[in-house]
Design a protein around this motif. Structure first.
Motif, PDB file in Angstrom:
ATOM      1  N   GLU A   1      40.323  28.720  44.909  1.00  0.00           N
ATOM      2  CA  GLU A   1      40.622  29.783  43.941  1.00  0.00           C
ATOM      3  C   GLU A   1      39.340  30.503  43.516  1.00  0.00           C
ATOM      4  OE1 GLU A   1      41.950  26.841  43.982  1.00  0.00           O
ATOM      5  OE2 GLU A   1      44.118  27.076  43.863  1.00  0.00           O
TER       6      GLU A   1
ATOM      7  N   ASN B   1      44.711  33.132  44.528  1.00  0.00           N
ATOM      8  CA  ASN B   1      46.070  32.721  44.139  1.00  0.00           C
ATOM      9  C   ASN B   1      46.775  32.004  45.274  1.00  0.00           C
ATOM     10  OD1 ASN B   1      46.361  33.818  41.475  1.00  0.00           O
ATOM     11  ND2 ASN B   1      46.052  35.795  42.478  1.00  0.00           N
TER      12      ASN B   1
ATOM     13  N   ARG C   1      48.449  29.317  47.495  1.00  0.00           N
ATOM     14  CA  ARG C   1      49.069  27.993  47.438  1.00  0.00           C
ATOM     15  C   ARG C   1      49.549  27.669  48.840  1.00  0.00           C
ATOM     16  NH1 ARG C   1      49.513  24.868  43.582  1.00  0.00           N
ATOM     17  NH2 ARG C   1      49.120  26.370  41.920  1.00  0.00           N
TER      18      ARG C   1
ATOM     19  N   GLN D   1      46.685  24.147  36.038  1.00  0.00           N
ATOM     20  CA  GLN D   1      46.691  24.602  37.425  1.00  0.00           C
ATOM     21  C   GLN D   1      46.472  23.426  38.376  1.00  0.00           C
ATOM     22  OE1 GLN D   1      47.726  26.384  39.753  1.00  0.00           O
ATOM     23  NE2 GLN D   1      46.606  28.291  39.538  1.00  0.00           N
TER      24      GLN D   1
ATOM     25  N   TYR E   1      44.829  23.093  41.593  1.00  0.00           N
ATOM     26  CA  TYR E   1      43.968  23.896  42.470  1.00  0.00           C
ATOM     27  C   TYR E   1      44.027  23.371  43.909  1.00  0.00           C
ATOM     28  CZ  TYR E   1      42.008  26.058  38.284  1.00  0.00           C
ATOM     29  OH  TYR E   1      41.843  26.766  37.126  1.00  0.00           O
TER      30      TYR E   1
ATOM     31  N   ARG F   1      43.638  27.644  32.785  1.00  0.00           N
ATOM     32  CA  ARG F   1      44.623  28.365  33.601  1.00  0.00           C
ATOM     33  C   ARG F   1      45.883  27.512  33.763  1.00  0.00           C
ATOM     34  NH1 ARG F   1      43.395  30.841  39.671  1.00  0.00           N
ATOM     35  NH2 ARG F   1      45.574  31.219  40.199  1.00  0.00           N
TER      36      ARG F   1
ATOM     37  N   CYS G   1      49.962  27.198  35.698  1.00  0.00           N
ATOM     38  CA  CYS G   1      50.660  27.642  36.907  1.00  0.00           C
ATOM     39  C   CYS G   1      51.428  28.929  36.624  1.00  0.00           C
ATOM     40  CB  CYS G   1      51.624  26.564  37.387  1.00  0.00           C
ATOM     41  SG  CYS G   1      50.766  25.232  38.196  1.00  0.00           S
ATOM     42  N   ASP G   2      51.588  29.742  37.662  1.00  0.00           N
ATOM     43  CA  ASP G   2      52.190  31.072  37.495  1.00  0.00           C
ATOM     44  C   ASP G   2      53.547  31.026  36.799  1.00  0.00           C
ATOM     45  OD1 ASP G   2      49.981  31.719  38.846  1.00  0.00           O
ATOM     46  OD2 ASP G   2      50.968  32.397  40.681  1.00  0.00           O
TER      47      ASP G   2
ATOM     48  N   THR H   1      48.443  33.992  31.304  1.00  0.00           N
ATOM     49  CA  THR H   1      48.713  32.834  32.167  1.00  0.00           C
ATOM     50  C   THR H   1      47.654  31.745  31.942  1.00  0.00           C
ATOM     51  OG1 THR H   1      49.595  34.461  33.725  1.00  0.00           O
ATOM     52  CG2 THR H   1      49.513  32.235  34.526  1.00  0.00           C
TER      53      THR H   1
END
Ligand code: ADA
Length: 575
Positions: free
Chosen positions: A50, A57, A59, A141, A143, A529, A531-532, A541
């Protein structure tokens, strides 16, 4: 940099991280180039992908590759301190091992690797699927990348794979200590081995243990009463550390074949009634929950940034960190050992429901995480408690079975530390008989508008009157409020820095004035941060409940927390 001290003088080691590796993204399975970086670029290891514009972004799957050279035929051990979150390790195109969970170390031993140049490929995958019960879309997050250090070690046929040291306090008043040591040895060869192991703590007499180990065997040697005279105990005020060195010798040749140095401290953690005692003194925790998170580095926090966080935590008058919600990088624990920061370390799980805990992989993944965490971090004096299953389903029968078996597993590995779990089941938790310490996450003035003192009193009184958690030490493991950095407004509404400072003042005063509480952890140290999928609950976010923002810039609450934490005594007065 892997550790804050040298762990081997005899074993040959080479750090494979702290340099650039080739990096490219892969398709969902196999080796086909795919995704935002189909042809290799150079990427820093340790690091998170990231950190790169193309994969900010991303994944999915990616591979990190590099060469290494061995000059003789040798047993090679590759040690990975953390790959996020699922790893496949390949040497010269052959799979050597796999691992799940970003936050625990693992290794692969390759017996008799031929001399020459070799290729190491680390496939990392941060995707979410039912195969992953713990890394799920969450309020932090997950990562991608090789997020912690990598070592190459050259092993003799017999090697020391770990040492666990337990300080034993014989008398606090007269400062008398001894130690229990367990040394785990592995014989990789087809031949039996005879020799001895010499244990030595600086300033203490040496102790020699005979070693006999059969072909291809693993054996654990114990020394239950290693005398330790005139040692200076470890405490937050005097974080004195000692080196415990083990040297393995071969009987026939008298050659020193392997060694391992661990760093230890003399301190005893004990529960007495409603108190947690450290060397007989009541602890009053003034701590911060901290995610390994940074806008530039993801979860791969560099050494100096780790130390910067600890500097701020100390400046704030804090004495403890909760490694929410997973085991931390050992380098960070080394820094806590050195600076007298008490650590609540927990296994990896956050807010998992009954349904998520029913994932067939859940128990095994939790247990692997516990085993790897306790095994790797056993010797850190700063860790005073083990936590499990933050805010999971401790109000259901299925949840209770999981809590029970995970506490049992930790206790089977370590009897020297208490265990606990941060609960959010307000008056519905059915597991409070199981831990040594009852811990709650509470958000009065944020998720509800009840005055903090009233909310806490109601909860505490319920625990005392209606549960088998009564009479145990009680900790607030989270409290806090959100503030978007820079948002100041006379209306003092939620998300403003003013509101956060005011809410925290009320929460801290309530907890530290409550005679039943052994302390408080603020949620959280810095903004992080998420997760979306969490975007609708979290401006930017991000989880914005940090006392500092993601770049560690202080919010208004910083000075308030500092004032309150510094004003209050370090030690708990009588309940
Ligand atoms: C919970 C949880 C944290 C964080 C916090 C919040 O208590 O344990 O991970 O999500 O809530 O910010 O709401």
């Amino acid at each position: 940099m892997i550790r804050a001290f040298t762990t081997h003088k005899i074993r040959r080691t080479e750090e494979l991280s702290s340099c650039l590796w080739d990096f490219r993204t892969l398709s969902a399975s196999g080796d086909a180039p795919s995704g935002p970086v189909p042809s290799p670029i150079k990427a820093a290891v340790p690091g998170c992908w990231e950190a790169y514009p193309e994969t900010a972004n991303y994944r999915g799957r990616a591979v990190y590759s590099r060469k290494f050279v061995t000059d003789t035929e040798a047993n090679i051990r590759l040690v990975f301190k953390g790959v996020s979150h699922t790893a496949e390790i390949m040497v010269d195109g052959q799979r050597v091992c796999g691992h799940y969970n970003a936050y625990t170390p693992f290794d692969a031993v390759l017996p008799c690797l031929k001399p020459g140049e070799h290729t190491l490929d680390v496939i990392a995958d941060n995707s979410f699927s039912s195969a992953s019960a713990l890394h799920v879309p969450n309020d932090y997050q997950s990562y991608g990348g090789i997020s912690r250090g990598v070592m190459l070690e050259l092993l003799e046929d017999v090697y020391i794979c770990r040492i666990h040291f337990t300080p034993v306090c014989k008398s606090v008043q007269t400062n008398q200590w001894s130690g229990k040591v367990q040394v785990c040895l592995v014989n990789l060869s087809e031949k039996p081995f005879e020799g001895d192991i010499e244990l030595h703590i600086e300033g203490q007499p040496h102790k020699i243990l005979p070693v006999e180990i059969g072909p291809k065997e693993t054996s654990v040697l114990s020394c239950d009463d290693l005398p330790c005279r005139n040692v200076c105990p470890w405490s937050p005020e005097t974080p004195v550390l000692y080196y415990l060195n083990a040297v393995l010798r071969d009987k026939a040749s008298m050659r020193e074949v392997d060694d391992l140095t661990e760093r230890i401290g003399f301190r005893e953690v004990r529960i007495e009634g409603r108190d947690i005692l450290l060397n007989g003194k009541k602890l009053l925790i003034k701590g911060f929950c901290r995610h390994e998170d940074h806008p530039q580095f993801g979860c791969a926090i560099p050494f100096s940034a780790m130390q910067y966080d600890l500097t701020l935590i100390k400046d704030l008058g804090g004495n403890s960190v909760r490694t929410s919600h997973y085991p931390n990088d050992e380098l960070f624990l080394d820094l806590c050992d050195e600076q007298g920061i008490l650590v609540w370390e927990e296994n990896h799980a956050r807010g998992l429901s009954d349904e998520q805990m029913s994932n067939p992989n859940f128990e095994k993944q939790c247990e692997d995480c516990i085993r790897e965490m306790v095994d790797a971090h056993y010797n850190h004096p700063s860790i005073y408690i083990w936590g499990i299953l933050n805010e999971c389903a401790s109000h259901t029968e299925l949840g209770r079975m999981c809590y029970k078996s995970q506490y049992e597993l930790i206790r089977s590995m370590d009897r020297s530390r208490p265990v606990s779990s941060a609960s959010c089941q307000f008056k519905t938790d059915i597991c409070l008989d199981l831990p040594d310490v009852v811990s709650y996450n509470i958000y009065p003035k944020w998720y509800n508008d009840t005055p903090a003192a009233q909310y806490l009193a109601e909860l505490y009184d319920w625990v005392q009157s209606s549960t088998d958690g009564r009479g145990k030490p009680f900790l607030i493991t989270e409290t806090g409020a959100g503030a978007v950095y820079g948002y100041r407004t006379p209306s003092r509404v939620k998300w403003s820095e003013e509101y956060q400072a005011q809410a925290l003042e009320e929460q801290i005063r309530a907890v530290l004035a409550h005679k039943g509480c052994s302390g408080i952890y603020i949620w959280q140290f810095c903004d992080t941060r998420v997760c979306d999928d969490w975007f609708d609950k979290r401006p930017k976010t991000m989880n914005n409940k940090g006392i500092v923002d993601e770049y560690r810039r202080p919010k208004l609450a910083y000075e308030k927390v500092k004032e309150l934490f510094r004003k209050l005594p370090q030690e708990r007065t009588d309940v």
